[in-house]
Design a protein around this motif. Structure first.
Motif, short mmCIF file in Angstrom:
data_model
loop_
_atom_site.label_atom_id
_atom_site.label_comp_id
_atom_site.label_asym_id
_atom_site.label_seq_id
_atom_site.Cartn_x
_atom_site.Cartn_y
_atom_site.Cartn_z
N PHE A 94 0.91 -1.23 0.02
CA PHE A 94 -0.06 0.04 0.11
C PHE A 94 0.74 1.23 0.08
CE2 PHE A 94 -4.49 -1.00 1.97
CZ PHE A 94 -4.88 -1.80 1.00
N TYR A 95 0.48 2.22 -0.80
CA TYR A 95 1.16 3.51 -0.87
C TYR A 95 0.47 4.19 0.35
CZ TYR A 95 2.65 8.24 -2.25
OH TYR A 95 2.98 9.35 -2.33
N THR A 96 1.27 4.74 1.54
CA THR A 96 0.97 5.21 2.69
C THR A 96 1.29 6.43 3.13
OG1 THR A 96 2.30 3.68 3.53
CG2 THR A 96 0.18 2.73 3.53
N PRO A 97 0.64 7.63 2.88
CA PRO A 97 1.00 8.83 3.27
C PRO A 97 1.31 8.83 5.03
CG PRO A 97 -0.71 9.19 2.05
CD PRO A 97 -0.41 7.72 2.03
N MET A 98 2.46 9.27 5.57
CA MET A 98 2.63 9.12 6.78
C MET A 98 2.72 10.55 7.55
SD MET A 98 4.63 5.39 7.80
CE MET A 98 3.65 3.79 7.40
N VAL A 99 1.82 10.64 8.66
CA VAL A 99 1.70 12.09 9.06
C VAL A 99 2.12 12.18 10.69
CG1 VAL A 99 0.17 12.57 7.61
CG2 VAL A 99 -0.56 11.80 9.60
N ASP A 100 2.23 13.52 11.15
CA ASP A 100 2.53 13.60 12.45
C ASP A 100 1.08 13.96 13.15
OD1 ASP A 100 2.11 16.20 11.93
OD2 ASP A 100 4.03 16.85 12.19
N GLU A 101 1.41 14.54 14.21
CA GLU A 101 -0.10 14.58 15.04
C GLU A 101 -0.81 15.94 14.47
OE1 GLU A 101 3.08 17.50 16.92
OE2 GLU A 101 2.95 15.35 15.97
N THR A 102 -0.01 16.70 13.52
CA THR A 102 -0.80 17.81 13.08
C THR A 102 -1.42 17.83 11.78
OG1 THR A 102 1.21 18.94 11.97
CG2 THR A 102 1.14 19.55 14.29
N GLY A 103 -0.91 16.50 11.30
CA GLY A 103 -1.34 16.03 9.78
C GLY A 103 -0.17 16.34 8.78
N GLY A 104 0.77 16.72 9.32
CA GLY A 104 2.06 17.04 8.49
C GLY A 104 2.55 15.87 7.93
N MET A 105 3.07 15.81 6.59
CA MET A 105 3.55 14.64 6.05
C MET A 105 4.92 14.37 6.39
SD MET A 105 1.80 13.42 3.41
CE MET A 105 3.07 12.54 2.38
N LEU A 106 5.10 13.09 7.12
CA LEU A 106 6.67 12.82 7.48
C LEU A 106 7.39 12.05 6.35
CD1 LEU A 106 5.80 12.12 11.10
CD2 LEU A 106 6.89 14.14 10.13
N ASN A 107 6.40 11.32 5.60
CA ASN A 107 7.01 10.31 4.48
C ASN A 107 5.84 9.92 3.77
OD1 ASN A 107 8.77 7.92 3.53
ND2 ASN A 107 10.16 8.99 4.70
N CYS A 275 -2.42 9.01 14.28
CA CYS A 275 -2.04 10.06 15.26
C CYS A 275 -2.50 11.51 14.83
CB CYS A 275 -0.79 9.95 15.87
SG CYS A 275 0.63 10.36 14.49
N GLY A 276 -2.48 11.69 13.60
CA GLY A 276 -2.99 12.97 12.99
C GLY A 276 -4.28 12.92 12.57
N ARG A 277 -5.36 12.10 12.82
CA ARG A 277 -6.70 12.08 12.67
C ARG A 277 -7.44 13.27 12.55
NH1 ARG A 277 -11.57 9.50 14.85
NH2 ARG A 277 -12.81 8.77 13.10
N ASP A 278 -7.34 13.67 14.01
CA ASP A 278 -8.28 14.74 14.41
C ASP A 278 -7.89 16.07 13.43
OD1 ASP A 278 -9.59 13.40 16.21
OD2 ASP A 278 -8.45 14.13 17.89
N ALA A 279 -6.51 16.29 13.25
CA ALA A 279 -6.40 17.34 12.33
C ALA A 279 -6.82 17.37 10.80
CB ALA A 279 -4.70 17.74 12.45
#
Length: 377
Positions: A94-107, A275-279
């Motif tokens: 799966f291509y999986t955008p990965m985010v931090d708690e703010t919804g910002g892209m980490l990878n 972890c970034g779901r709410d944002a």
């Protein structure tokens, strides 16, 4: 003006294929995940033309694997991404955008599910390993997070399937896009996936033995002599034509997946635990105010974009170009840029302040190789 040299030290790790890459005449590198990634062999344009007509072998060992293994593996991997992973079954990628708690892209890695309690996250250029370790430790999860001895080798181009079949058997032709299976090379089990960082089709071989790396490289070149196999690398022109994003160039932690045009890979409502779901729920509801778009920049070839170029509507800045190159096939400069909502409609004409002066640029409806079958899953 001569370009400054790059001093090589132990901080830049070699790969199992480095000696073969040097022997093949690599002309330029970039630093990626603390390793050297080839960027040019003959020339960017010659490599581009060959990639579209024959087959290339790429040293992409820089795509480091983060292995997540243990009873809480599925929970931890779901924490990393707004994509709902419940449909990720063993043998799929799966291509999986990965985010931090703010919804910002980490990878923006590809995630492989090897077992119910074991995943490989094949990362782009960032220290994602430490973020994953921190989440595992902070949540006291029963899981091991490691970087295994795995070095991907890509085989890309229209003749890639024929070449890989000669080494691993005709049944590999049954592997569907973004699926993988175990194969054996000289008694060593490896993973073979139909995937890769080009729109030309091909495979990635997850070499699980540093010692066997040179032999694997040699076997592919021996089998592909009559297929015009060459050493290659991810090609700047082809990836921009195909709309393939480069983490750290086209997007950073300051961008959400929706701004990167990756909303189709976000199941924010059902990806419970991200972890970034709410944002991201707020972003999904309101919509992004800027987004990556493909653009055509007119007139003569421009020098490749090594930083960012301002995109203007008259005196108003409405975005920036992050990647650009001359496309021989499309007869224009192809580009990727982050453009504001007010100016991202197709056929909008803007001005780009390039290193070669101000050029007109036209926003495209979709990327230039939009009809390619090799699309992320």
């Amino acid at each position: 003006m001569p370009q400054p040299a790059l001093s090589i030290s132990r901080r830049l790790r070699s790969t199992p294929f480095t000696d073969r890459v040097e022997a093949a005449g690599v002309k330029a590198y970039t630093v990626y995940n603390h390793m050297l990634l080839p960027t040019v062999f003959r020339s960017v344009e010659e490599d581009y033309r060959h990639l579209k007509t024959a087959v290339q072998v790429w040293d992409v060992a820089v795509e480091r694997q983060v292995e997540v293994r243990g009873p809480d593996a599925a929970r931890l991997v779901q924490m990393l991404t707004p994509r709902d992973l419940r449909s990720l079954t063993i043998g799929r990628c799966f291509y999986t955008p990965m985010v931090d708690e703010t919804g910002g892209m980490l990878n923006d890695p590809v995630t492989l599910k090897l077992a119910e309690d074991r995943y490989w996250i094949s990362i782009a250029d960032s220290d994602l390993l430490f973020w994953i370790k921190g989440l595992a430790y902070g949540r006291a999860l029963e899981v091991d997070v490691t970087e295994p001895d795995v070095s991907p080798l890509a085989v890309q181009g229209p003749k890639a399937e024929e070449l890989v079949a000669r080494v691993f058997g005709e049944d590999i032709k049954d592997i569907r896009f973004f699926r993988f299976r175990e194969v054996t090379f000289q008694g060593q089990t490896m993973i073979l996936a139909r995937s890769g960082y080009s729109r030309q089709g091909g495979f990635e071989i997850y070499c699980t033995s540093t010692a066997l790396g040179p032999a694997l490289w040699d076997a592919l070149f021996e089998a592909g002599r009559d297929l015009d196999v060459h050493a290659g690398c991810p090609n700047l022109i082809e990836r921009i034509e195909g709309g393939l994003l480069s983490y750290g160039n086209d997007m950073t932690r300051e961008n959400t997946p929706h701004e990167c045009g990756l909303g189709n890979f976000c199941d924010t409502v059902t990806a419970i635990g991200c972890c970034g779901r709410d944002a991201l729920l707020r972003v999904a509801q309101e919509g992004p105010i800027r987004q990556i778009r493909s653009l055509a920049i007119g007139d003569a070839p421009v020098a490749p974009c090594s930083g960012t170029w301002p995109v203007m509507a008259g005196e108003k800045k409405v975005g920036q170009i992050t990647s650009a190159a001359w496309s021989p096939d499309f007869g224009t400069n192809v580009a990727l840029g982050m453009i504001r909502l007010s100016h991202w409609d197709p056929d909008t004409v803007l001005q780009v302040h390039t290193n070669d002066g101000v050029r007109e640029a036209t926003v495209q409806e979709k990327h230039f190789l939009a009809d390619s079958a090799s699309k992320p899953n």
